[in-house]
Design a protein around this motif. Structure first.
Motif: not given
Length: 153
Positions: A15-22, A24-37, A53-55, A73-76
């Motif tokens: 899981s990697e914490r990230t985010g995007f703007y909607s 002009g407002v910052w929205c927190a997001a998390t990218l979840h990737r398979p463990a196989d690298n 709900g929250i992510q 998978v991305m949650t936000f």
């Protein structure tokens, strides 16, 4: 007491914490990737949660299973909710949430781990009204958007 199946100690994804703007407002997001690298581009799922709900609430069993079968998978958090910026806090606007979902989808599609040219494309996991609108309003890439719904979420 039994351990939860999806406790933080035994997750099989990265899981990697990230985010995007909607708008002009910052929205927190998390990218979840398979463990196989693997560095290969993968199909993706945007998890769009319900009204209050929250992510981090009720999403682990879903994104854990999706990543196990190879999806990114991305949650936000919607603006004004959870870890996202924005005032007023904890208010619900259908139009604003649709714009946040559109911005989340655009961010996810632009991420380097997602190949927008893949025909397997991008799925949206949400209640039916949200995923239908987000998929219809977003520019299509190939045969990409595969709306899905989970009635209990």
């Amino acid at each position: 007491m039994e351990k939860l199946r999806h406790s933080p100690e035994n997750l099989t994804c990265h899981s990697e914490r990230t985010g995007f703007y909607s708008e002009g407002v910052w929205c927190a997001a998390t990218l979840h990737r398979p463990a196989d690298n693997s560095q290969q581009a993968r199909p993706a799922i945007l998890m769009v949660h319900g009204w209050g709900g929250i992510q981090n609430a009720l999403t682990v069993p879903f994104y854990e299973e999706f990543t196990r079968v190879g999806y990114v998978v991305m949650t936000f958090d919607y603006r004004g909710w959870g870890e996202s910026a924005g005032l007023p806090r904890q208010t619900i606007s259908v139009r604003q949430r649709m714009r946040d979902a559109d911005a989340a989808l655009a961010f996810l599609k632009s991420h380097p781990s997602i190949d927008p040219r893949q025909n397997r494309g991008l799925g949206v996991f949400a209640r039916r009204w949200k995923c239908g609108r987000a998929c219809r309003r977003s520019p299509r890439t190939g045969r990409g958007h595969r709306p899905g719904s989970h009635a209990g979420w």
